[in-house]
Design a protein around this motif. Structure first.
Motif, PDB file in Angstrom:
ATOM      1  N   TYR A  32      -2.469   9.440 -25.402  1.00 43.39           N
ATOM      2  CA  TYR A  32      -2.630   8.314 -24.476  1.00 43.39           C
ATOM      3  C   TYR A  32      -3.255   8.826 -23.184  1.00 43.39           C
ATOM      4  O   TYR A  32      -3.385  10.045 -22.971  1.00 43.39           O
ATOM      5  CB  TYR A  32      -1.296   7.614 -24.233  1.00 43.39           C
ATOM      6  CG  TYR A  32      -0.181   8.539 -23.800  1.00 43.39           C
ATOM      7  CD1 TYR A  32       0.616   9.182 -24.748  1.00 43.39           C
ATOM      8  CD2 TYR A  32       0.080   8.759 -22.444  1.00 43.39           C
ATOM      9  CE1 TYR A  32       1.634  10.035 -24.346  1.00 43.39           C
ATOM     10  CE2 TYR A  32       1.094   9.602 -22.049  1.00 43.39           C
ATOM     11  CZ  TYR A  32       1.871  10.244 -22.999  1.00 43.39           C
ATOM     12  OH  TYR A  32       2.868  11.086 -22.600  1.00 43.39           O
ATOM     13  N   TRP A  69      -1.184   0.306 -29.942  1.00 43.43           N
ATOM     14  CA  TRP A  69      -0.068   0.363 -29.001  1.00 43.43           C
ATOM     15  C   TRP A  69       1.151   0.956 -29.704  1.00 43.43           C
ATOM     16  O   TRP A  69       1.539   0.497 -30.780  1.00 43.43           O
ATOM     17  CB  TRP A  69       0.249  -1.026 -28.468  1.00 43.43           C
ATOM     18  CG  TRP A  69      -0.671  -1.397 -27.347  1.00 43.43           C
ATOM     19  CD1 TRP A  69      -1.837  -2.086 -27.443  1.00 43.43           C
ATOM     20  CD2 TRP A  69      -0.489  -1.072 -25.969  1.00 43.43           C
ATOM     21  NE1 TRP A  69      -2.416  -2.203 -26.203  1.00 43.43           N
ATOM     22  CE2 TRP A  69      -1.602  -1.594 -25.286  1.00 43.43           C
ATOM     23  CE3 TRP A  69       0.489  -0.388 -25.243  1.00 43.43           C
ATOM     24  CZ2 TRP A  69      -1.767  -1.463 -23.907  1.00 43.43           C
ATOM     25  CZ3 TRP A  69       0.328  -0.255 -23.876  1.00 43.43           C
ATOM     26  CH2 TRP A  69      -0.786  -0.784 -23.225  1.00 43.43           C
ATOM     27  N   THR A  71       4.991   1.188 -29.426  1.00 35.96           N
ATOM     28  CA  THR A  71       6.087   0.586 -28.667  1.00 35.96           C
ATOM     29  C   THR A  71       7.437   1.175 -29.079  1.00 35.96           C
ATOM     30  O   THR A  71       8.483   0.616 -28.782  1.00 35.96           O
ATOM     31  CB  THR A  71       6.110  -0.944 -28.871  1.00 35.96           C
ATOM     32  OG1 THR A  71       6.014  -1.210 -30.271  1.00 35.96           O
ATOM     33  CG2 THR A  71       4.955  -1.607 -28.170  1.00 35.96           C
ATOM     34  N   ARG A  75       8.644   3.245 -22.892  1.00 34.52           N
ATOM     35  CA  ARG A  75       7.404   2.840 -22.215  1.00 34.52           C
ATOM     36  C   ARG A  75       6.291   2.695 -23.258  1.00 34.52           C
ATOM     37  O   ARG A  75       5.902   3.688 -23.869  1.00 34.52           O
ATOM     38  CB  ARG A  75       7.027   3.911 -21.184  1.00 34.52           C
ATOM     39  CG  ARG A  75       5.759   3.612 -20.442  1.00 34.52           C
ATOM     40  CD  ARG A  75       5.530   4.617 -19.344  1.00 34.52           C
ATOM     41  NE  ARG A  75       6.614   4.586 -18.367  1.00 34.52           N
ATOM     42  CZ  ARG A  75       6.974   5.630 -17.625  1.00 34.52           C
ATOM     43  NH1 ARG A  75       6.361   6.788 -17.771  1.00 34.52           N
ATOM     44  NH2 ARG A  75       7.962   5.532 -16.750  1.00 34.52           N
ATOM     45  N   PRO A  76       5.816   1.435 -23.488  1.00 28.90           N
ATOM     46  CA  PRO A  76       4.747   1.253 -24.473  1.00 28.90           C
ATOM     47  C   PRO A  76       3.465   1.967 -23.983  1.00 28.90           C
ATOM     48  O   PRO A  76       3.135   1.889 -22.797  1.00 28.90           O
ATOM     49  CB  PRO A  76       4.524  -0.262 -24.499  1.00 28.90           C
ATOM     50  CG  PRO A  76       5.634  -0.857 -23.701  1.00 28.90           C
ATOM     51  CD  PRO A  76       6.148   0.192 -22.782  1.00 28.90           C
ATOM     52  N   ARG A  77       2.816   2.680 -24.881  1.00 28.72           N
ATOM     53  CA  ARG A  77       1.607   3.404 -24.488  1.00 28.72           C
ATOM     54  C   ARG A  77       0.497   3.108 -25.472  1.00 28.72           C
ATOM     55  O   ARG A  77       0.718   2.920 -26.664  1.00 28.72           O
ATOM     56  CB  ARG A  77       1.869   4.901 -24.448  1.00 28.72           C
ATOM     57  CG  ARG A  77       2.768   5.336 -23.305  1.00 28.72           C
ATOM     58  CD  ARG A  77       2.712   6.830 -23.152  1.00 28.72           C
ATOM     59  NE  ARG A  77       3.554   7.276 -22.060  1.00 28.72           N
ATOM     60  CZ  ARG A  77       4.758   7.822 -22.237  1.00 28.72           C
ATOM     61  NH1 ARG A  77       5.250   7.956 -23.450  1.00 28.72           N
ATOM     62  NH2 ARG A  77       5.450   8.233 -21.199  1.00 28.72           N
ATOM     63  N   LYS A  78      -0.717   3.112 -24.955  1.00 28.88           N
ATOM     64  CA  LYS A  78      -1.882   2.876 -25.798  1.00 28.88           C
ATOM     65  C   LYS A  78      -2.394   4.231 -26.277  1.00 28.88           C
ATOM     66  O   LYS A  78      -2.844   5.040 -25.465  1.00 28.88           O
ATOM     67  CB  LYS A  78      -2.962   2.136 -25.000  1.00 28.88           C
ATOM     68  CG  LYS A  78      -4.052   1.547 -25.878  1.00 28.88           C
ATOM     69  CD  LYS A  78      -5.056   0.767 -25.047  1.00 28.88           C
ATOM     70  CE  LYS A  78      -6.038   0.026 -25.946  1.00 28.88           C
ATOM     71  NZ  LYS A  78      -7.027  -0.717 -25.189  1.00 28.88           N
ATOM     72  N   TYR A  80      -4.973   6.595 -28.312  1.00 27.86           N
ATOM     73  CA  TYR A  80      -6.355   6.629 -28.800  1.00 27.86           C
ATOM     74  C   TYR A  80      -6.499   7.742 -29.836  1.00 27.86           C
ATOM     75  O   TYR A  80      -5.888   8.806 -29.712  1.00 27.86           O
ATOM     76  CB  TYR A  80      -7.323   6.929 -27.655  1.00 27.86           C
ATOM     77  CG  TYR A  80      -7.410   5.843 -26.616  1.00 27.86           C
ATOM     78  CD1 TYR A  80      -8.321   4.810 -26.758  1.00 27.86           C
ATOM     79  CD2 TYR A  80      -6.584   5.861 -25.488  1.00 27.86           C
ATOM     80  CE1 TYR A  80      -8.411   3.814 -25.792  1.00 27.86           C
ATOM     81  CE2 TYR A  80      -6.670   4.875 -24.527  1.00 27.86           C
ATOM     82  CZ  TYR A  80      -7.585   3.851 -24.684  1.00 27.86           C
ATOM     83  OH  TYR A  80      -7.680   2.877 -23.726  1.00 27.86           O
TER      84      TYR A  80
END
Lengths: 117, 325
Positions: A32, A69, A71, A75-78, A80
């Motif tokens: 992320y 995402w 979850t 803490r939700p994180r995106k 890549y």
């Protein structure tokens, strides 16, 4: 313009584009935004958060990264991940970097020999 | 209560396309929180950590520009030289003409020296503002619609055959921009004369029921013609015909309106206090210049088209035929 400012300008020109290669290479294992920023700065890339975050989105629109995402944690994180296409592109860019490095060294050697003879 | 982080995030989102906002907000907040946590773990108090993180992220507007991926300039380096040339041309030709006309009108009016100078200055400032605004606006539009390097989007990749022959004398980007800017400026002038230049409208307000909107439509067609001509890339008899039709569409009604005294506002002519003789003189001067401009324009295009058909060289500005000895 002072010498320092001139140097800074040229260094910026030279480094432009290296962040893309580095990000695509690091993100072969999902990561992320902030984690990538940390990895890059530890690896010695001087990259600013405000350049990196928009860059990740641009690479995603170009199909070089995918995102999802996570979850699972508080803490939700995106996250890549580099796509196959992104990996191929990064590999081509790394080849080019190596080629340029050799070419520059050759030039330097030539100049040094020319100076001695 | 909004926190410092809220204020920062909202400021970024303000300038980001709406459909991207929820996702960017979520990601940006997580990134900020991660950076703050890392600083707190390093022993900084939370408030200081938040401040340091946001300062490091920098100007939110710049970050938003990065997310929106938009150019951070109005007119880029490709268009700038053309824009500057056109602005210089306007300011050195149109402005003095406007100032002189304003002076002549006021002097004929029998105004005092002070009023004459004042009128000239105010006319010049108004005109300068409009010239700059509309010209820059059109260039910004061209910039954002992708008309830059190599003109409008090309149908094919560049080849040697695309090099100008310097015989055809075709349009440069500057001429194209001028062809586009002139009709727009005329439309602006047509609308503004109703409100600004003098106490009463210059043109007959009765014309708004049909003829002035009609002229605006024809001027818009002139803009479309300029784009079409530039994309087409060559003179031809079709261009001659289209240009002639446009010239007749604009000149014929104007000459008819002038000769039947429906062109100028009687109240405006009355306010000049010139009497009837100068009115005739003014009408016939305008008729003559409208007709001559139209005839010159039609003939010029026709000659260019014919020369192109025959493959003859065009005299073009800045080009000197190299003699063969």
């Amino acid at each position: 313009m002072t010498m320092d400012a001139t140097l800074a300008g040229h260094l910026q020109e030279l480094r432009r584009g290296t962040v893309v290669v580095a990000s695509l290479t690091v993100l072969r294992t999902p990561g992320y935004g902030y984690s990538l920023l940390e990895s890059l700065s530890q690896a010695g890339f001087e990259v600013e958060a405000n350049t990196l975050y928009p860059l990740l989105r641009r690479l995603e629109t170009q199909g070089l990264l995918t995102s999802s995402w996570n979850t699972d944690e508080a803490r939700p994180r995106k996250f890549y991940t580099t796509t196959e296409q992104g990996d191929a592109l990064a590999s081509a860019l790394r080849d080019e970097w190596a080629r340029l490095d050799r070419a520059i060294n050759d030039l330097d050697d030539h100049a040094a020999m020319g100076g001695n003879s | 209560m909004t926190t410092l982080i809220d204020r920062y995030v909202f400021t970024v989102l303000r300038r980001v396309p709406e459909r991207q906002r929820p996702d960017i907000e979520r990601e940006l907040r997580a990134s900020i929180a991660d950076a703050v946590d890392s600083r707190v773990d390093g022993g900084e108090p939370e408030a200081a950590a938040i401040e340091a993180t946001l300062v490091e992220l920098g100007d939110p507007d710049k970050l938003a520009d990065g997310y929106a991926d938009r150019p951070q300039y109005l007119i880029g380096p490709d268009m700038f030289p053309v824009w500057r040339r056109l602005m210089t041309l306007f300011f050195t030709t149109v402005l003095p003409i406007v100032a002189v006309v304003a002076v002549v009108v006021k002097v004929l009016d029998g105004a005092t020296f002070g009023t004459v100078i004042g009128a000239a200055i105010s006319a010049a400032i108004t005109t300068a503002a409009h010239l700059a605004f509309w010209t820059t606006g059109i260039f910004a539009l061209l910039e954002r619609t992708g008309v830059n390097r190599g003109g409008l989007p090309m149908r094919h990749t560049w080849a040697l055959a695309d090099l100008p022959r310097y015989e055809a004398g075709f349009q440069t980007l500057g001429q194209f921009a001028a062809n586009l800017v002139w009709p727009v400026l005329l439309i602006v002038a047509l609308v503004l004369q109703q409100f600004t230049f003098f106490d009463v409208p210059v043109l007959d307000p009765a014309g708004w029921s049909f003829w002035w909107p009609y002229l605006i439509a024809v001027l818009l067609l002139e803009c479309a013609y300029a784009v079409w001509l530039f994309r087409r890339g060559a003179w031809s008899h079709t261009v001659t015909a289209v240009n002639a039709v446009l010239a007749v569409l604009s000149a014929a009604p104007m000459i008819w309106l002038l000769s039947t005294e429906q062109f100028f506002n009687p109240a405006f002519l009355g306010s000049l206090g010139w009497g009837t003789d100068p009115l005739n003189w003014l009408t016939w001067t305008v008729i003559a210049s409208v007709a001559l401009t139209a005839i010159f324009d039609v003939a010029d295009t026709a000659i260019r088209a014919e020369r192109t058909r025959r493959g003859l060289p065009h005299p073009s500005p800045g080009h000197h035929t190299v003699g063969v000895h």
